[in-house]
Write a protein that holds these residues in place. Structure first.
Motif, PDB file in Angstrom:
ATOM      1  N   SER A 143       9.739 -10.009  10.543  1.00 16.56           N
ATOM      2  CA  SER A 143       8.637  -9.370   9.840  1.00 16.56           C
ATOM      3  C   SER A 143       8.969  -8.070   9.101  1.00 16.56           C
ATOM      4  O   SER A 143       9.511  -7.125   9.667  1.00 16.56           O
ATOM      5  N   TRP A 144       8.597  -8.085   7.817  1.00 12.71           N
ATOM      6  CA  TRP A 144       8.575  -6.875   7.007  1.00 12.71           C
ATOM      7  C   TRP A 144       7.133  -6.541   6.617  1.00 12.71           C
ATOM      8  O   TRP A 144       6.899  -5.855   5.628  1.00 12.71           O
ATOM      9  N   VAL A 145       6.164  -7.034   7.361  1.00 14.46           N
ATOM     10  CA  VAL A 145       4.762  -6.793   7.010  1.00 14.46           C
ATOM     11  C   VAL A 145       4.490  -5.290   6.968  1.00 14.46           C
ATOM     12  O   VAL A 145       4.864  -4.543   7.876  1.00 14.46           O
ATOM     13  N   GLY A 146       3.842  -4.867   5.897  1.00 15.99           N
ATOM     14  CA  GLY A 146       3.537  -3.459   5.697  1.00 15.99           C
ATOM     15  C   GLY A 146       4.579  -2.722   4.882  1.00 15.99           C
ATOM     16  O   GLY A 146       4.336  -1.592   4.443  1.00 15.99           O
ATOM     17  N   ARG A 147       5.731  -3.339   4.655  1.00 17.39           N
ATOM     18  CA  ARG A 147       6.789  -2.681   3.897  1.00 17.39           C
ATOM     19  C   ARG A 147       6.630  -2.940   2.403  1.00 17.39           C
ATOM     20  O   ARG A 147       6.176  -3.992   1.973  1.00 17.39           O
ATOM     21  N   SER A 148       7.032  -1.950   1.629  1.00 18.75           N
ATOM     22  CA  SER A 148       7.002  -2.074   0.174  1.00 18.75           C
ATOM     23  C   SER A 148       8.304  -2.679  -0.323  1.00 18.75           C
ATOM     24  O   SER A 148       9.364  -2.476   0.279  1.00 18.75           O
ATOM     25  N   ILE A 149       8.206  -3.395  -1.414  1.00 18.13           N
ATOM     26  CA  ILE A 149       9.380  -3.935  -2.082  1.00 18.13           C
ATOM     27  C   ILE A 149       9.294  -3.565  -3.555  1.00 18.13           C
ATOM     28  O   ILE A 149       8.195  -3.413  -4.098  1.00 18.13           O
ATOM     29  N   PRO A 150      10.427  -3.386  -4.213  1.00 17.93           N
ATOM     30  CA  PRO A 150      10.360  -3.067  -5.653  1.00 17.93           C
ATOM     31  C   PRO A 150       9.931  -4.282  -6.454  1.00 17.93           C
ATOM     32  O   PRO A 150      10.289  -5.420  -6.122  1.00 17.93           O
ATOM     33  N   LEU A 151       9.150  -4.053  -7.493  1.00 16.67           N
ATOM     34  CA  LEU A 151       8.761  -5.166  -8.360  1.00 16.67           C
ATOM     35  C   LEU A 151       9.979  -5.698  -9.111  1.00 16.67           C
ATOM     36  O   LEU A 151      10.110  -6.893  -9.352  1.00 16.67           O
ATOM     37  N   GLU A 152      10.883  -4.793  -9.456  1.00 17.49           N
ATOM     38  CA  GLU A 152      12.096  -5.197 -10.158  1.00 17.49           C
ATOM     39  C   GLU A 152      13.176  -5.557  -9.149  1.00 17.49           C
ATOM     40  O   GLU A 152      13.449  -4.795  -8.220  1.00 17.49           O
ATOM     41  N   GLY A 153      13.751  -6.712  -9.293  1.00 19.71           N
ATOM     42  CA  GLY A 153      14.846  -7.108  -8.428  1.00 19.71           C
ATOM     43  C   GLY A 153      14.437  -7.857  -7.183  1.00 19.71           C
ATOM     44  O   GLY A 153      15.272  -8.126  -6.315  1.00 19.71           O
ATOM     45  N   SER A 154      13.149  -8.199  -7.062  1.00 24.74           N
ATOM     46  CA  SER A 154      12.678  -9.002  -5.929  1.00 24.74           C
ATOM     47  C   SER A 154      11.964 -10.227  -6.470  1.00 24.74           C
ATOM     48  O   SER A 154      11.367 -10.195  -7.553  1.00 24.74           O
TER      49      SER A 154
END
Length: 243
Positions: A143-154
């Motif tokens: 789980s990475w629930v609650g974590r942000s990810i970059p829009l670029e590169g994901s």
């Protein structure tokens, strides 16, 4: 015709009025925050919390009361009103998206054995994982629930911003994490991309053919979220609502 000096005075007056309006809004929001934080607060306590005179606080609270954002209980204390409760319910609309997607996510995991995420646009140039159904394999993405990810590169970020390929999905290898491949498809409701479904897999387990198969299935599921119910609405193993 206005003279140059008159024009300067007009601009200065407009600037002062704008600053005053901004301060008024900031003070009103601070009062609303105080009311919502306490649940029930007296005029004197509200004024003290936001460092305003009682008369100014009362004037602003009456405006908020007139708009339904605060109400007064029989004891005269201020409480959150119907309008702020309604806005809160709308802000929590992602819960409906989670419960709507969960049966589909569980089916995707049952078919692929890999972890499935639901994400939504976040602040700035980010997306946020809001729910997961973990894969069934011993080596899996947890789980990475609650974590942000970059829009670029994901992969999720790519489809949240409309960058999917002509077949409707995105594949990103070693984007957010080394040796991890993500495949994602957008969830579009009412012509607006509201979320992304993604399957996240250790790269050694996902060749190009399998990645394309996952992508096609994600597109099919995402396109049919509203018209192909997959069972009763339910919550996944973990979601933002549980945090």
């Amino acid at each position: 015709m206005a003279r140059h000096g008159d024009s300067d005075h007009l601009k200065a007056g407009q600037s002062v009025a704008a600053d005053s309006s901004t301060r008024t809004v900031e003070r009103a929001l601070a009062l609303l925050s105080a009311v919502c934080t306490d649940g029930s607060i007296s005029l004197s306590d509200a004024a003290r919390v936001v460092d305003l005179s009682a008369s100014t606080a009362l004037r602003l609270l009456r405006t908020l009361e007139g708009s339904g954002f605060v109400t007064r209980d029989p004891g005269g204390n201020f409480r959150p009103g119907a309008s702020v409760i309604q806005l809160g319910a709308l802000a929590l609309g992602q819960e409906s998206l989670v419960s709507l997607c969960t049966p589909h996510m569980k089916r995707l995991v049952a078919e692929t054995g890999e972890s499935c995420y639901l994400s939504i646009p976040g602040p700035g140039e980010t997306g946020i994982y809001i729910a997961i159904v973990e894969g069934t394999r011993s080596v899996r993405h947890t789980s990475w629930v609650g974590r942000s990810i970059p829009l670029e590169g994901s992969a999720a970020g790519t489809v949240l911003t409309g960058g999917q390929n002509g077949r409707g999905y995105a594949i990103v290898r070693s984007g957010v994490e080394d040796d991890i491949t993500a495949v994602a498809a957008p969830i579009v409701i009412g012509g607006r991309t509201v979320g992304a479904l993604s399957i996240v897999v250790p790269s050694y387990r996902l060749d190009e053919a399998k990645a394309q198969t996952f992508g096609e299935e994600l597109v099919r599921v995402a396109d049919n979220i509203l018209i192909e119910p997959a069972g009763n609405h339910e919550m996944p193993q973990e979601s933002m609502e549980e945090k």
